[in-house]
Structures are given as C-alpha cells and as structure tokens.
Design an enzyme around this catalytic site. Structure first.
Site, PDB file in Angstrom:
ATOM      1  N   SER A  71       0.486   7.000  -6.897  1.00  0.00           N
ATOM      2  CA  SER A  71       0.181   7.963  -7.958  1.00  0.00           C
ATOM      3  C   SER A  71      -1.320   8.281  -7.982  1.00  0.00           C
ATOM      4  O   SER A  71      -2.155   7.492  -7.521  1.00  0.00           O
ATOM      5  CB  SER A  71       0.606   7.379  -9.303  1.00  0.00           C
ATOM      6  OG  SER A  71      -0.110   6.189  -9.544  1.00  0.00           O
ATOM      7  N   ALA A 113       1.481   0.880  -0.459  1.00  0.00           N
ATOM      8  CA  ALA A 113       2.514   1.913  -0.356  1.00  0.00           C
ATOM      9  C   ALA A 113       3.406   1.942  -1.598  1.00  0.00           C
ATOM     10  O   ALA A 113       3.527   0.953  -2.323  1.00  0.00           O
ATOM     11  CB  ALA A 113       3.355   1.657   0.892  1.00  0.00           C
ATOM     12  N   CYS A 126       7.050  13.224  -3.356  1.00  0.00           N
ATOM     13  CA  CYS A 126       5.775  13.819  -3.782  1.00  0.00           C
ATOM     14  C   CYS A 126       5.701  15.296  -3.461  1.00  0.00           C
ATOM     15  O   CYS A 126       4.900  16.008  -4.047  1.00  0.00           O
ATOM     16  CB  CYS A 126       4.626  13.061  -3.138  1.00  0.00           C
ATOM     17  SG  CYS A 126       4.814  12.931  -1.360  1.00  0.00           S
ATOM     18  N   GLU A 130      -3.148   9.330  -0.372  1.00  0.00           N
ATOM     19  CA  GLU A 130      -2.012  10.265  -0.441  1.00  0.00           C
ATOM     20  C   GLU A 130      -1.409  10.108  -1.826  1.00  0.00           C
ATOM     21  O   GLU A 130      -0.744   9.109  -2.110  1.00  0.00           O
ATOM     22  CB  GLU A 130      -0.959   9.911   0.620  1.00  0.00           C
ATOM     23  CG  GLU A 130      -1.441  10.004   2.054  1.00  0.00           C
ATOM     24  CD  GLU A 130      -1.608  11.432   2.520  1.00  0.00           C
ATOM     25  OE1 GLU A 130      -1.195  12.360   1.800  1.00  0.00           O
ATOM     26  OE2 GLU A 130      -2.190  11.616   3.600  1.00  0.00           O
ATOM     27  N   SER A 180       5.419  -1.575  -2.284  1.00  0.00           N
ATOM     28  CA  SER A 180       5.676  -1.688  -3.729  1.00  0.00           C
ATOM     29  C   SER A 180       6.439  -2.979  -3.998  1.00  0.00           C
ATOM     30  O   SER A 180       7.360  -3.334  -3.255  1.00  0.00           O
ATOM     31  CB  SER A 180       6.478  -0.491  -4.218  1.00  0.00           C
ATOM     32  OG  SER A 180       6.938  -0.753  -5.523  1.00  0.00           O
ATOM     33  N   LYS A 228       0.637  -3.797   1.741  1.00  0.00           N
ATOM     34  CA  LYS A 228       1.312  -4.232   0.516  1.00  0.00           C
ATOM     35  C   LYS A 228       2.280  -3.137   0.095  1.00  0.00           C
ATOM     36  O   LYS A 228       1.874  -2.084  -0.389  1.00  0.00           O
ATOM     37  CB  LYS A 228       0.318  -4.486  -0.621  1.00  0.00           C
ATOM     38  CG  LYS A 228       1.004  -5.237  -1.765  1.00  0.00           C
ATOM     39  CD  LYS A 228       0.361  -5.047  -3.112  1.00  0.00           C
ATOM     40  CE  LYS A 228       0.787  -3.832  -3.839  1.00  0.00           C
ATOM     41  NZ  LYS A 228       2.203  -3.761  -4.227  1.00  0.00           N
ATOM     42  N   GLU A 232       3.269  15.495 -12.977  1.00  0.00           N
ATOM     43  CA  GLU A 232       4.319  15.023 -12.072  1.00  0.00           C
ATOM     44  C   GLU A 232       5.368  14.254 -12.884  1.00  0.00           C
ATOM     45  O   GLU A 232       5.031  13.322 -13.617  1.00  0.00           O
ATOM     46  CB  GLU A 232       3.690  14.101 -11.025  1.00  0.00           C
ATOM     47  CG  GLU A 232       4.668  13.700  -9.940  1.00  0.00           C
ATOM     48  CD  GLU A 232       4.004  12.836  -8.854  1.00  0.00           C
ATOM     49  OE1 GLU A 232       3.298  11.883  -9.201  1.00  0.00           O
ATOM     50  OE2 GLU A 232       4.232  13.130  -7.668  1.00  0.00           O
ATOM     51  N   TRP A 271       7.252   3.101  -3.732  1.00  0.00           N
ATOM     52  CA  TRP A 271       8.652   2.679  -3.617  1.00  0.00           C
ATOM     53  C   TRP A 271       9.596   3.793  -3.234  1.00  0.00           C
ATOM     54  O   TRP A 271      10.776   3.553  -3.044  1.00  0.00           O
ATOM     55  CB  TRP A 271       9.134   2.070  -4.950  1.00  0.00           C
ATOM     56  CG  TRP A 271       8.752   2.884  -6.164  1.00  0.00           C
ATOM     57  CD1 TRP A 271       7.744   2.604  -7.040  1.00  0.00           C
ATOM     58  CD2 TRP A 271       9.337   4.116  -6.616  1.00  0.00           C
ATOM     59  NE1 TRP A 271       7.655   3.578  -8.015  1.00  0.00           N
ATOM     60  CE2 TRP A 271       8.625   4.526  -7.772  1.00  0.00           C
ATOM     61  CE3 TRP A 271      10.382   4.920  -6.155  1.00  0.00           C
ATOM     62  CZ2 TRP A 271       8.929   5.690  -8.476  1.00  0.00           C
ATOM     63  CZ3 TRP A 271      10.676   6.088  -6.857  1.00  0.00           C
ATOM     64  CH2 TRP A 271       9.957   6.460  -7.990  1.00  0.00           C
TER      65      TRP A 271
HETATM   66  P1  NAD Z   1       1.990   3.672  -7.974  1.00  0.00           P
HETATM   67  O1  NAD Z   1       0.671   4.351  -7.878  1.00  0.00           O
HETATM   68  O2  NAD Z   1       2.413   3.145  -9.273  1.00  0.00           O
HETATM   69  O3  NAD Z   1       2.056   2.436  -6.954  1.00  0.00           O
HETATM   70  C1  NAD Z   1       1.803   2.600  -5.581  1.00  0.00           C
HETATM   71  C2  NAD Z   1       1.407   1.264  -4.996  1.00  0.00           C
HETATM   72  O4  NAD Z   1       0.166   0.876  -5.582  1.00  0.00           O
HETATM   73  C3  NAD Z   1       2.379   0.133  -5.267  1.00  0.00           C
HETATM   74  O5  NAD Z   1       2.444  -0.698  -4.132  1.00  0.00           O
HETATM   75  C4  NAD Z   1       1.719  -0.613  -6.420  1.00  0.00           C
HETATM   76  O6  NAD Z   1       2.060  -1.973  -6.484  1.00  0.00           O
HETATM   77  C5  NAD Z   1       0.261  -0.452  -6.051  1.00  0.00           C
HETATM   78  N1  NAD Z   1      -0.676  -0.592  -7.173  1.00  0.00           N
HETATM   79  C6  NAD Z   1      -0.450  -0.396  -8.494  1.00  0.00           C
HETATM   80  N2  NAD Z   1      -1.573  -0.655  -9.190  1.00  0.00           N
HETATM   81  C7  NAD Z   1      -2.518  -1.001  -8.283  1.00  0.00           C
HETATM   82  C8  NAD Z   1      -3.879  -1.369  -8.397  1.00  0.00           C
HETATM   83  N3  NAD Z   1      -4.491  -1.432  -9.571  1.00  0.00           N
HETATM   84  N4  NAD Z   1      -4.573  -1.658  -7.263  1.00  0.00           N
HETATM   85  C9  NAD Z   1      -3.968  -1.591  -6.053  1.00  0.00           C
HETATM   86  N5  NAD Z   1      -2.668  -1.256  -5.896  1.00  0.00           N
HETATM   87  C10 NAD Z   1      -1.958  -0.955  -6.997  1.00  0.00           C
HETATM   88  O7  NAD Z   1       3.038   4.715  -7.369  1.00  0.00           O
HETATM   89  P2  NAD Z   1       4.615   4.536  -7.246  1.00  0.00           P
HETATM   90  O8  NAD Z   1       5.164   4.677  -8.624  1.00  0.00           O
HETATM   91  O9  NAD Z   1       4.923   3.341  -6.434  1.00  0.00           O
HETATM   92  O10 NAD Z   1       4.993   5.810  -6.346  1.00  0.00           O
HETATM   93  C11 NAD Z   1       5.148   7.081  -6.863  1.00  0.00           C
HETATM   94  C12 NAD Z   1       3.878   7.898  -6.667  1.00  0.00           C
HETATM   95  O11 NAD Z   1       3.538   7.939  -5.280  1.00  0.00           O
HETATM   96  C13 NAD Z   1       4.051   9.330  -7.088  1.00  0.00           C
HETATM   97  O12 NAD Z   1       2.913   9.743  -7.793  1.00  0.00           O
HETATM   98  C14 NAD Z   1       4.152  10.080  -5.762  1.00  0.00           C
HETATM   99  O13 NAD Z   1       3.797  11.432  -5.818  1.00  0.00           O
HETATM  100  C15 NAD Z   1       3.255   9.292  -4.907  1.00  0.00           C
HETATM  101  N6  NAD Z   1       3.545   9.502  -3.480  1.00  0.00           N
HETATM  102  C16 NAD Z   1       2.681  10.276  -2.737  1.00  0.00           C
HETATM  103  C17 NAD Z   1       2.950  10.518  -1.394  1.00  0.00           C
HETATM  104  C18 NAD Z   1       2.024  11.356  -0.552  1.00  0.00           C
HETATM  105  O14 NAD Z   1       2.191  11.364   0.660  1.00  0.00           O
HETATM  106  N7  NAD Z   1       1.059  12.060  -1.129  1.00  0.00           N
HETATM  107  C19 NAD Z   1       4.083   9.950  -0.807  1.00  0.00           C
HETATM  108  C20 NAD Z   1       4.934   9.177  -1.587  1.00  0.00           C
HETATM  109  C21 NAD Z   1       4.648   8.952  -2.934  1.00  0.00           C
END
Ligand code: NAD
Length: 536
Positions: free
Chosen positions: A270, A190, A325, A291, A218, A216, A424, A192
């Site tokens: 992301s 998930a 998002c 998502e 953030s 897991k 984004e 942050w």
């Molecule tokens: P992120 O992709 O950087 O991180 C999300 C999660 O993935 C974190 O827990 C992170 O530790 C983990 N992660 C990072 N690298 C990984 C890897 N190599 N393998 C497995 N896990 C890994 O995103 P963020 O910066 O935490 O959140 C913002 C993003 O989330 C934005 O792009 C936003 O649009 C998106 N978001 C989407 C929705 C939806 O419902 N579509 C909802 C909320 C946020």
C-alpha cells in the site's frame, strides 16, 4: 506470453464452465482440511527459510494463516523476530560474492531448472495459493502459476542480456566502459494479493542480476513464497541466494528495511506503508523500489465497442475479487453510452457466481479476510450517502456467510472528489461516472493521487493515442484492461510509486552501473594537472 496483471500467464484464462487446466503436483489433498494438513507437514520444521534450511521463527508471536473462504485456520507458524532477519541477511551476504561471480549462463541454467520444477509442481502451487488467498482455482491454476513460470524463464534468459553503453575514448586520453554489477543483498517486502507472483517479481530479476535476496511475504500468505524458496534451492541456486522470513510488517518488515546489511529495499504494497518504508530506508541511504496502490481509470469514449467495454469493465474490476493494484475501479463513460453501459455492467455483475474457490465453476472468491471485507463494506456504506448502489453492496448469506465474501458492486453518481472515486478500495467495487467532452474524460481519469494503470476504449486511433499520452500511469491499455507480459515493465507514477517490475527494466533496477576509466597516455604529469599545479 500474455498475463493478467501481476505476472500471470495464459491467453484469456479458462472460460466459465470449462474444466480448470490440468495441474500437476504432489499435494493432492481432496479437502481443504487435508490440504492444510499436508502443508503443515511440508513446513513442520518452521516457517523461516534461511541459508537453504527451514527453521522456526524466534519472534514473540504465532500467526495463523486462515482460509478466507471458510474462516477456518490453515496453518499456525512462529513469526520471524529480528534475530531471524539478521540471520537471513547474514546468509544472503555470505552467498553474495559467489553468486555475483557466477557466470550469467550458469545463473540462467539454474533459473530454467527452477521454471521446470515449478511446472512439475504447478498443481501444488495453485492449490496452496487458492487455500491461503481464497482466489478461484481457475485464477491460480490458469494465471498465477503459469505467469510465474513464464517470468522465471524470462529472467533466466534476461540474465545473459545485461546492456550498457559502448566502451569508447570519450576523452582522447582515456578508454571508458561501464560494468553492471549486482547491488548486493536485496531486502524485499511483498503483499498478499498475488503472493507467488509477487515473490517471483521480487526474487527473479534480483537473482538473475547476481544479487541475493531476503524476502518477507505478507504474514497472511507465506506458503507459496516458502515453496518457491525451497524449489529455488532444489533447482541449484546456492543456499543463501534466496531466503524467506515470514512475519509481520512492524517487526520483521521494519527490521529488514532498516537493516544496514541490506543494500536495496524492494517493496510492493500500500501507499501508506510504502511511505513508511521509504522513510526507514533513508536511514541507511538504500536504493528503494516502490510498487504501491492504484485506482485505475477505465475511459469509454462514445465510439467504443460497448459489449467489449462492458465485459472488459466487469472482468477488469472483479479479477482477484478486485484485489489487484491495476483493477478497473473508475469507469468514465461518454454521455451517449452512459446509461447502456451502466445497465449492462450491473446486469453482468449480478450474474457473477460467488462460491467455493476450489470449484472450477466459481467466478468470484472471497476477499483476503473478514477484516478486509468489513473495510470494503464500510466504504460502500458511506458511499450510500452520496451515490447510488446500482447492484451489490453487501455480503452474501447462507453457505458463504462464514467466508469473507462481498458481492460485485456498482456505484453510480459518486462525485469525483468522493472517497469511493479517490481512494483505493481493493475490492469488487466499480464506480461509474459520465463525461461529455474528451478533454473532460481525460482530465477526470488523471485526477487521483495514483498513477499505476489506465485503459481507454475507442475505435479512433487519434483518441487512443491522446489517451495514451495524456493519462499519467505506468501502463495504458487500449481496448483491454489487465493483461501484462513478462517482456514489458510494470510500475507506477505519482503515489503509485516508482521502479519497474518485470522486463529488462526490472533487471537493470537490480544492478548498479560502474564507470571504469583507463588512462591511455602513460604520462606521469598529465595535462589536466595544470588545474592544481600553477607552475605547469
Ligand atoms: P500492505 O502495505 O499492508 O503490506 C505489504 C507488505 O508490507 C506486507 O508484507 C506487510 O507485512 C508489510 N508491512 C506492513 N507494515 C510494514 C512496515 N511498517 N514496515 C515494513 N513492512 C511492512 O499491503 P497489502 O495489504 O499486503 O497489499 C495490498 C496493497 O498492495 C494495495 O495497496 C495494492 O495496490 C498494493 N499492490 C501494489 C502492486 C504494484 O505492483 N504496484 C502490486 C500488488 C499490490
């Protein structure tokens, strides 16, 4: 019950200037330093919640949660290493047969008890969320926490309403029926931006359907996910049904996604990381639910209620400091309203109050971190070469300089193919562009790699219907932008991913359908055996 995006509750929130809703709780610290100390004490045994017990991580690094409003440390924890993920998956695996066999009514009762516990601790959750994310307390107390409570009650009820096709003799010689069974151990990852709600969206439908979960969150925002896991155990979900490992994506995240003991990966984050997650999950052919990011268009036709559109655009862009998002990011305004809309949005944005997120009068808190604020600032800096910054475009100074604040920013004249319109940004930045014909406006709205959410503003039912049909998105609002409800699905199209959160659709995603077929003839040599035995 109506929510903002990502699972929040409460009809319209608290109007500016009015007290934040009364919130109950135990962590009644009067300063962020005391609140940090109270949380550190609460999780003194460690940041991993595995098999019903807290324990320290065995990763090779510590991580410090930082208050983004001040830059001060909140809590330092030892991150999860692969051994912690293995232990959590083992605990979830051990709990799976018992939980999967628990009657739906008992699962529902446990989830209803969890909802009541969350209600009792609403203030704790709201304060912890505001501390670790910097989101205004009116948002966490008025939306995030009530939304999660409503989601918990919704999935408690949903646990008793799994559906399938009628059992019947689809072949005259057989009776067929379907079973909906849990998928198994679900490994969820998930982001942050709404840590409590995202934890809820990942855990609740999965456990309602009889799965067990390793989440897991953030690494930046682990606190409310840990509080939720603890509350779930206290509510009577058996130890091991809900496990939380706190650590980084490359270490704990990748180990969880690739784990052979995990049957399904559910990821919110992301698009770039989502692609990596899907590739890793392919190694064990897991079910994957993604998502991902968004770049929601906001289409204002020339017959729209201008005041409603202006307020909708500013609120829809600035919710959670734009770190949503589904936030409104691209306003396409039909030429006759363009100048008035742009001027009014700039005016409204300029009046937004940045400040201490614990102050109920604050409209806009900081971004999640100084690093993220710098990324947002860099996009706007580059945009100055191809667009006009109508308002905002910088970080505030003075007392807010130590925090990760960024002013609400309106960009005009950015070309459709520019970075600010296509990518984004995830900050309080809105691009406004004009259009002439309805065809043009709808085509522009659909012209990014994303497809999560969109809105159309018009009083013409035919225009509204056309926008709803033609914009590729998981959700299209008409004359609003952001609210969601637990009963309806949330999820994207195109590079925004696939799969649904919330609603009965989410419950179904966490089940697998099994066809059971009974022979009704009791005949040893069946007619269809002719296809194998030539002499019959
Ligand atoms: P992120 O992709 O950087 O991180 C999300 C999660 O993935 C974190 O827990 C992170 O530790 C983990 N992660 C990072 N690298 C990984 C890897 N190599 N393998 C497995 N896990 C890994 O995103 P963020 O910066 O935490 O959140 C913002 C993003 O989330 C934005 O792009 C936003 O649009 C998106 N978001 C989407 C929705 C939806 O419902 N579509 C909802 C909320 C946020």
């Amino acid at each position: 019950m109506q929510h903002t995006t990502e699972g929040t509750g409460g009809a319209q929130g608290t109007p500016p200037g009015e007290p934040v809703p009364e919130v109950a709780g135990r962590l009644t610290a009067h300063s962020t330093a005391r609140l940090s100390a109270a949380l550190a004490e609460e999780f003194a045994e460690g940041a991993q919640h595995i098999g019903g017990a807290a324990r320290p991580g065995t990763g090779d690094a510590d991580f410090t949660v930082v208050d983004p409003a001040t830059g001060r440390p909140v809590w330092t924890y030892r991150t999860a290493g692969p051994a912690d993920v293995d232990a959590a998956v083992a605990a979830a695996g051990a709990a799976l047969p018992g939980w999967a066999a628990t009657p739906p009514a008992e699962r529902a009762a446990a989830l209803h008890r969890l909802a009541r516990l969350l209600q009792e601790r609403a203030g704790d959750f709201a304060r912890a969320e505001t501390l670790q994310c910097g989101k205004p307390i009116r948002l966490s107390a008025g939306f995030d926490v009530p939304g999660t409570i409503d989601n918990t009650d919704f999935f408690a009820g949903a646990a008793r309403h799994l559906e399938g096709r009628a059992a019947a003799e689809y072949s005259p010689d057989h009776t067929s029926y379907v079973r909906r069974e849990p998928v198994g151990v679900v490994g969820s990852v998930a982001p942050w931006n709404y840590p409590l709600q995202m934890a809820g969206w990942k855990i609740l439908p999965a456990v309602a359907a009889g799965n067990t979960v390793v989440l897991k969150p953030s690494e930046l925002t682990p606190l409310t996910a840990l509080m939720l896991a603890r509350a779930a155990d206290e509510a009577g979900l058996p130890a091991g049904v809900v496990n939380v490992v706190t650590g980084t994506g490359p270490v704990a995240g990748e180990h969880l996604v690739g784990h052979p003991g995990v049957a399904m990966t559910s990821f919110t984050g992301s698009t770039a990381v989502g692609r990596r997650v899907a590739a890793l999950a392919a190694g064990t052919a897991k079910r994957v639910h993604l998502e991902l990011g968004g770049k929601a268009p906001f289409v204002v036709f020339d017959d729209a209620d201008l005041e409603a559109a202006v307020h909708g655009a500013v609120a829809g862009c600035l919710i959670n400091a734009g770190q949503d998002c589904t936030a409104a990011t691209r306003a396409y305004v039909q030429r006759p309203l363009y100048d008035a809309f742009t001027a009014a949005v700039a005016d409204l944005m300029a009046g937004v109050r940045l400040g201490d997120p614990f102050d109920p009068a604050t409209d806009l808190g900081p971004l999640i971190s100084a690093a993220h604020r710098d990324r947002v600032a860099a996009v706007v800096r580059r945009a100055r070469s191809y667009a006009t910054v109508v308002t905002g475009g910088g970080a505030p100074g003075g007392a807010l300089a130590a925090g990760a604040y960024y002013r609400p920013t309106l960009l005009a004249g950015a070309p459709q193919d520019s970075e600010a319109v296509q990518q984004e940004i995830f900050g309080p930045v809105l691009a406004v562009l004009p259009f002439d014909t309805d065809d043009q406006g709808l085509a522009l709205a659909d012209d990014t790699p994303y497809g999560l959410a969109a809105s159309a503003w018009t009083r013409d039912v035919y225009r509204a219907g056309r926008a709803a049909r033609e914009i590729t998105a998981g959700c299209v609002w008409i004359n609003d932008h952001i609210p969601i409800v637990s009963e309806m699905p949330h999820g994207g199209a195109k590079s925004s991913g696939y799969g649904k959160d919330m609603s009965l659709y989410a419950l179904e995603e966490y089940t697998q359908v099994k066809h059971v077929m009974y022979d009704n003839t009791a005949v040893a040599r069946k007619d269809w055996h002719r296809t194998v035995f030539a002499d019959r």
